[in-house]
Structures are given as structure tokens and as C-alpha cells.
Design a protein around this motif. Sequence first.
Motif, PDB file in Angstrom:
ATOM      1  N   PRO A  75       1.760   5.635  -8.638  1.00 26.91           N
ATOM      2  CA  PRO A  75       1.660   6.495  -7.305  1.00 26.91           C
ATOM      3  C   PRO A  75       0.460   6.267  -6.501  1.00 26.91           C
ATOM      4  N   LEU A  76      -0.745   6.130  -7.112  1.00 26.84           N
ATOM      5  CA  LEU A  76      -1.954   5.847  -6.247  1.00 26.84           C
ATOM      6  C   LEU A  76      -1.955   4.780  -5.575  1.00 26.84           C
ATOM      7  N   LEU A  77      -1.331   3.813  -6.140  1.00 24.94           N
ATOM      8  CA  LEU A  77      -1.422   2.228  -5.024  1.00 24.94           C
ATOM      9  C   LEU A  77      -0.284   2.652  -3.878  1.00 24.94           C
ATOM     10  N   ILE A  78       0.698   3.392  -4.159  1.00 24.05           N
ATOM     11  CA  ILE A  78       1.906   3.839  -3.020  1.00 24.05           C
ATOM     12  C   ILE A  78       1.011   4.614  -1.870  1.00 24.05           C
ATOM     13  N   LEU A  79       0.453   5.542  -2.650  1.00 27.17           N
ATOM     14  CA  LEU A  79      -0.323   6.371  -1.584  1.00 27.17           C
ATOM     15  C   LEU A  79      -1.315   5.753  -0.711  1.00 27.17           C
ATOM     16  N   ILE A  80      -1.952   4.815  -1.242  1.00 28.34           N
ATOM     17  CA  ILE A  80      -3.109   4.017  -0.762  1.00 28.34           C
ATOM     18  C   ILE A  80      -2.479   3.291   0.563  1.00 28.34           C
ATOM     19  N   VAL A  81      -1.415   2.742   0.211  1.00 30.79           N
ATOM     20  CA  VAL A  81      -0.385   1.881   1.464  1.00 30.79           C
ATOM     21  C   VAL A  81      -0.149   3.056   2.429  1.00 30.79           C
ATOM     22  N   ILE A  82       0.318   4.086   2.077  1.00 26.93           N
ATOM     23  CA  ILE A  82       0.815   5.150   2.937  1.00 26.93           C
ATOM     24  C   ILE A  82      -0.481   5.604   3.692  1.00 26.93           C
ATOM     25  N   PHE A  83      -1.512   6.084   3.187  1.00 29.04           N
ATOM     26  CA  PHE A  83      -2.896   5.986   3.918  1.00 29.04           C
ATOM     27  C   PHE A  83      -3.341   5.343   4.945  1.00 29.04           C
ATOM     28  N   PHE A  84      -3.283   3.940   4.648  1.00 28.98           N
ATOM     29  CA  PHE A  84      -3.701   2.891   5.615  1.00 28.98           C
ATOM     30  C   PHE A  84      -2.604   2.840   6.764  1.00 28.98           C
ATOM     31  N   TRP A  85      -1.360   3.098   6.507  1.00 28.04           N
ATOM     32  CA  TRP A  85      -0.339   2.717   7.356  1.00 28.04           C
ATOM     33  C   TRP A  85      -0.608   4.188   8.389  1.00 28.04           C
ATOM     34  N   GLY A  86      -0.718   5.355   7.875  1.00 28.91           N
ATOM     35  CA  GLY A  86      -0.649   6.470   8.595  1.00 28.91           C
ATOM     36  C   GLY A  86      -2.001   6.568   9.485  1.00 28.91           C
ATOM     37  N   PHE A  87      -3.316   6.037   8.943  1.00 25.18           N
ATOM     38  CA  PHE A  87      -4.610   5.922   9.618  1.00 25.18           C
ATOM     39  C   PHE A  87      -4.472   4.823  10.629  1.00 25.18           C
ATOM     40  N   ASN A  88      -3.805   3.799  10.475  1.00 23.78           N
ATOM     41  CA  ASN A  88      -3.694   2.777  11.596  1.00 23.78           C
ATOM     42  C   ASN A  88      -2.837   3.317  12.823  1.00 23.78           C
ATOM     43  N   GLY A  89      -1.588   4.059  12.508  1.00 26.06           N
ATOM     44  CA  GLY A  89      -1.007   4.494  13.499  1.00 26.06           C
ATOM     45  C   GLY A  89      -1.748   5.687  14.085  1.00 26.06           C
ATOM     46  N   TYR A  90      -2.399   6.508  13.627  1.00 25.33           N
ATOM     47  CA  TYR A  90      -3.222   7.636  14.167  1.00 25.33           C
ATOM     48  C   TYR A  90      -4.455   6.838  15.114  1.00 25.33           C
ATOM     49  N   MET A  91      -5.000   5.901  14.634  1.00 27.92           N
ATOM     50  CA  MET A  91      -5.933   5.465  15.400  1.00 27.92           C
ATOM     51  C   MET A  91      -5.386   4.687  16.857  1.00 27.92           C
ATOM     52  N   ARG A  92      -4.176   3.979  16.733  1.00 23.60           N
ATOM     53  CA  ARG A  92      -3.677   3.643  17.978  1.00 23.60           C
ATOM     54  C   ARG A  92      -3.237   4.876  18.926  1.00 23.60           C
ATOM     55  N   ALA A  93      -2.810   5.974  18.228  1.00 24.72           N
ATOM     56  CA  ALA A  93      -2.454   7.181  19.159  1.00 24.72           C
ATOM     57  C   ALA A  93      -3.628   8.033  19.885  1.00 24.72           C
ATOM     58  N   SER A  94      -4.871   7.428  19.145  1.00 22.23           N
ATOM     59  CA  SER A  94      -6.034   7.976  19.431  1.00 22.23           C
ATOM     60  C   SER A  94      -6.762   7.241  20.726  1.00 22.23           C
TER      61      SER A  94
END
Lengths: 313, 553
Positions: A75-94
Motif C-alpha cells: 500500500p505504501l508504494l501505491i500511495l507514493i505513486v498517487i502522491f506524485f501524481w496528485g502533486f504534479n497535477g497540483y503544480m500544473r494547476a498552481s
Amino acid sequence: MNWFAKWVMPAQSSTLAPDIDNLFWFITAVSAFFFVLIASLITIFAIRYRRRSASDVTPHITHNQKLEIVWSVVPLLILIVIFFWGFNGYMRASIAPANAIEIQVRAKKWVWEFEYPDGMRTLNEFHVPLNRPVRLVMNSEDVIHSFFVPSFRIKMDVLPRRYTELWFEATQPGVHQVFCTEYCGKGHSDMLARIHVDDDAAYQKWLVEGDESMKTMPLPELGKITYENAGCATCHSLDGSSGQGPSWNGIFGQTRNFIDGTSARVDENYIRQSIMEPNAKVVKGYEQIMPTFQGLLRDRQVLGVIEYIKQLK
Amino acid sequence: MANVLTAAPRPVQHHAPGENYLNTPKGIRSWLTTVDHKRIGIMYLWSVLAAFFLGGVLALLIRIELLTPKQTIMSAEAYNQVFTLHGAIMVFLFIIPSTPAALGNFVLPLMLGAKDVAFPRLNLCSLYIYWVGTLMAIGSILLGGIDTGWTFYTPYSTSTGGAVSLMTLSVFILGFSSIFTGVNFIATIHKLRAPGMGWFQLPLFVWSMYATAVIQVMATPVLGITVLLLFMERVLKIGIFDPALGGDPVLFQHFFWFYSHPAVYIMIVPGFAIISEIIPVFSKKTIFGYKAIAFSSVAIAVVGFLVWGHHMFVSGQSELAGAIFSFLTFLVAIPSAVKVFNWLATMYRGSISLKTPMLYAISFILLFSIGGLTGIYLGAISVDVHLHDTYFIVAHFHYVMMGGAVIAFLGGLHYWWPKMFGRMYNEKLGAIGCALVFIGFNVTFFTQFLLGTRGMPRRYYNYLDQFQPLHAFSTFGSWILGAGLFLTAAYLLATFRKPMDAPRNPWGGRTLEWETESPPIVHNFDFDPILTHGPYDFRPARTRPNEPVAHRS
């Protein structure tokens, strides 16, 4: 599946929306997998290992290190993938593109005001061009509000005495709903606005001429639309019940008493003054909370409101 | 069972047959001045249940109002006050004290084999402070009400009318009741364990209570200071949060969530505590991964202090802060997931009995899993931007708070009801009640995930027509949920109409509270308990290795 996605989320109408939705559906797939796994195991165990007699003897299994490491690390590995994906999208939106059109947004209880680079101002409705980035520079005059456009997947709090920013590039023409999503009191749920996404030609025409309908529509009808769209309806009822402000029902020609002890008859001048300098004459029993609409309504809209009030009986 | 404990009667503490903590001594005065942890727990229990009832009625009113897009039964001002009170009552008067102060007070010393908590008078003081805080909260409703939402965000809360100052003082005072309970539990767990009970022979309930107590003691003062600053700003016009006075409104959000995110764990970790007791007992199998569960509670307590900024991804905080908070949020998800897997592994090859407490425990695992998994959406910043302050959030935290904390509390209430009152309830009605609650809850709140993804903002009195079908469906679910809870209240109260019939150990538990009578005698045990086996050792006596010889004290 497409109909299902459209049922769950509003239509994707900005360049940011597809990436956010993809992550949304990825998380949904992960969640569905784990939930089905958990629910099935519970069901299987509850049936297969149901108690048969009070003297049942069960194995004494205290732990299993390998298994425990697996179910922590996977689960930790899956969550790390989700973290980077979400962060990336957030930076684009910022970070807004440098060529974005800038529109100033001012929020106050309970209206949205938009100001274009040329000084033109609108209330609760504004127009933007299709397929071009738009940057909103936002500020509040009173409490915290929040600017939310579901179909664009964007949201940002609007703070007093501090600027916040938001950008989008609309990909779908038409009208898009804006909500206030930071609780701001009685009119919070009526603090709505609408974004009109026009193709370039229509947008340029609107910038120069404004809404065609505003020039040709009969005055009382324009007044009614202004009443609904400019935020009047949040505080002023039409049925005689009093809200944050007095009702408009049948007031034309009546004599009103003000908190400073004076009184006046409701006529065209009084209505115009109440819109432009709302705190000059405040009716007894109400607070000085109405914002001025000076510069926000076109003259024909003010005339429309006056004619509209005359009709209300 | 008899080989578990020494059974040396204390000659000075003989009790007559039929005497127990409920009827000895008699009289209302003896209750109001008691320092007995059991009586204080019971008085807390009735108090928090009254708060639950009030908060629940307000919830039903909210749902009825939302049946139609415009006004249904109340004005916008009334609606804003009702949802504020619903939140404040449920959080501060019900869930936070529910498991620690009510069930924990009763059970924790018994589990440790102690006669009472470490500071019995402080315990009673905590109850009185809770009552004073409650009276002030009720007073603030009568003196104009509050419409700020339970989060008291500035500058709205510094500028709106009503009795906000009194309510913030009430929250300030209630905080002390929580701190006192936490201090008491920490001291009790350190000092009053039965001989032979090392840290890894503690029931997991106690481990979780310990983690909860640490959060209560460390986080609650921050809330106290925050609401005090808010009070000073309102009354003395000192500019701290209100920008018109030179303050910073976002600072309030940082302060508030620095407490209120750990407070989520003050509410849910006690839920883990109860589930970790119920699952092994009703599976008649030792808990899987004792240390993993114990340490995951502590890990949650520690990391839970570092994630508050995930409530503020769109508040204007910096992108870097957002990224750090997002990452830490995902870290804190792991210990919760570990617990769920441990409970499942405990059921594997068990001897599973689906009595009412176990039905609640299973409901908990399912609902809390949904609550936890939907937290992943909100931890992922780009998705959170869309879902923040919509009904998705409302659904998510109700799955954690109600589906998690409250369902676990109800499970614990059913689990320890025979111990607390010496009475068994009707199992069939128990199962029906649990099923109604489970179905009603999901109909009410799963619907709200969809409202949220489709863009329906929270705290809306009026809403667009397009959202009405889902709102109506959610309201319909709230009636099923309400019916389940009223049924539960009815059959539990009905147990008082018949004589005491509960045995010492109706479920076959292995922790110490099941070794004394139901209800317990005033001094808990008529012998000094000495631990000779682990809390979840369900092996028959002859197969247990190295059984220590019970020795008399």
C-alpha cells in the motif's frame, strides 16, 4: 463506462480536468480493489469459520512477519505513486501560463465582482474566450470565500487583504457554474456566479458591446434578470417577507422610516440612491450591510430595476 | 477460568450478595460525590448519550430541510445554526468524550486489575467540567445561537453576531475535561497495572487509550489557546486573526487544525481500541500482530500531529507546504490499513460468533475502510482541489466519525452493557438494529460522495435543482438510520425492566474485566488479580506453555 464517468463528475471543461479525473479513477480502481478484497474476506471467514460449538479450538497464530511487511509496503508504494501524481497535477494547476488574460475577482457577501483589464466590471457573470488561459486574481472585501468551478476542477479560497490566484483554460463553450465553497453566512448558498465561455469572435464582440440583450430587452424584464443575477435576490424578497434587507413587494410609493429618524417616499431617486449609496438611507430594523453597486450596474440595468420594482404589487 | 487469577479474598472487603457499584451506596448524593471510576463512567455515558440524541435530532432536521432545493422547514439563519450545533455537539459533547470518558473510564481500570484510576478526584472533576461546558454550550444556543460552523473560521466568526464568545469559552472549558481524562489514563496505565501485566500483556484497548490520552494532553491545549485568542479578539478587539485589525485569518486555520486533526484521532483511535477487543473474543482466536496494532496506534498519534495542513490545500498556503502535508497524510494512512489487515487475519481460521458486538465490529471494518480509502482522494492534492468543501468531504468524515468512531462506540456499548448493568439485551433486536443502522448509514452518506464529485458544496441551505434526487435519497436514508438508532435505544433501555441476568463473562473474553461480577462490586475485584496469561490467549489451559503458577498475594 463513459456514461458512468459523466454521471459521477461534471463534464471535463478545462485543460486541467482530464489529468485530475484520470487520477480520480485510478484511486477509485485501487479503492474498489481493496474494498472488495476486505469485504470478501470478511464474508468468506464469517461463513467458513462460523462458530460450531462453544468448545471450538482455534490455532494460536500470533503474527507473520513476511505477510505483515507485504501488506505495509505494497500500500505504501501505491500511495507514493498517487502522491506524485496528485502533486504534479497540483503544480500544473498552481502556475498560470505567462500569456493568460488577467481578470480581477472581488468577493463580498454575497456577490462576485469581475473586473477586466480595460476597467469593465461585471457582477456574478463574466465572459472568457475558449481555449485561452485565463488567470483570476482574487480578493475578498469581508470574510473568506472560495471560488469553485466544478466543470473546470478548480477551487481556491478568496481571502481578505491578501491576493490568491487561480487559472484555467476552458475547452468547452457554454455556461459554467461557479459556487462559493467557504461558508460565509446567510447568503452563502446563493453566492453563485456563471462563466460564459465564448469563441474568440463572440468574446471580442462582448468585450466591446456587452450583452446584446441588455440594450433591447424591455426594462422590467431586464430589471428582473438583474434582480436574480446581480445578487439582489439574496437579501430582498418579492413576497413581503423580510430578509437581510427589506422586501421589494409593493414598496413603490410607500413612505419609509430610516434609522437616522428621517423618512422619505420610495420613488425613482430613492431607489437609485439606495443602489449607489446604500448606507445613506437605511430602513429602520435593518443593518448597514449592503455593498454599493456604483460602477457595477449599467445605467439601463438600474432603470430596469426601478421599473421592475414599480411593477411589484 | 479459575486458574487465571489468584483468588485471595480480602477479609476487609467482603460484600453482601447482590451488592454492586450501582446500588452501594444508595442515593443521588452518593452518585454526585462518588470517586468510583465506574459510576463516573456511567454518568458520563448517560451525558454523552443525551448529547448524541440532541445532535441526532438536529441531523434529522438538517436532512429534512435539504429534501427540497429551497426552504423546506426552516429559514437560512436557523439552518446555519442547526448545522453548527449538530457539528459542535457531536464532536465536543459526544464523540470526543464517548469512548474514553464513558466506556474507558468504566473498563480501563478493570482491564488493568486496578481498583480505580490513578486520580479519582480529578476524574470526578473532569465530569463536572464537562457538565459546566455543556451548560455553557446550551446557554449559547439560548442566548442568540451561533452560526459559524463548528470550525469557527475567522474572520467570519469574529464578525458575526450571536453567542460565539460564550460558545468558544465553552469549548475552552470542555478541553480541560478531555485533558484531565487523558492525564488520568496515562498515570493509571503507567502505575496501576496488575502484577504480571507488562506493557505487552496490556489489552490493545489500553494501548489505544494510551495513544489517545497522549494526543488529548498534547493537542487540546492548542485548541484552548486558539479559542481563547478568538474570544479575546471578539471581546477586546485584539487583532490576531481578523485582517481588519491587522491579523491573519489563515493563522486561525493552522491553529484550529493543529488540534482538530489530532482530534480526529482522539475520536477514531478509541474506535480501534474497541474493535481490537471485540474481534478476537468473537473469533475466539488470539489477535494477529499484537505489536503491530499497538505500535500503529502510537504511530498514528505521532504522525497525526504533522498532517493538519491537508485541510488547507486551497486556503492559500504555499505549494511546498501542501506537498509536504500531502505526503505525510499518505504516511499516516499506512498504520490504519495495517490494523484492518490484522483484524482480518485474526478472523482467519477463528471460531466466529456473529453476536451484536461482532456485527458492529464488522460494520466498523467495512465503513471505516470506505472512510479511509476515500481519504486517499483527499490526500492527493490535485483531486482534493475539486472535492474540497463539497459533500464528498461531508461523506468522508461521516464514514470515519460515524461509520468509524460511533459504530465502534455502539459495538463497545453492546459488548460491555452486560458488564456495566448486569443485563443481557435481546440479540435478535440487536442484529436488526445494527442492520438498520448499517443500511441507513450507507444510503445517507454514500449518496453524498456522488453529490460531492458532481460539485455540490457543503453548508448550502439552497441548492441547484440538479442535486435534488440525490439529496432526497440521502434524507430517506437518514430516516432508516434514525429508526435503527431509536430501536437500539428502546431494547437497551428495556433491559432495565427485567432482573439482572448477565453472567460474569457472557462472551468468553480473556481480559480482566470479565473476571469480576456483572455488574462489578464497588472495589472491582474481591481478590488481587495477578495476570497469568495474555489478554487474547484462547488456548485451552493444558496446551498453554509455561503457565506460571498462580501465587497468592
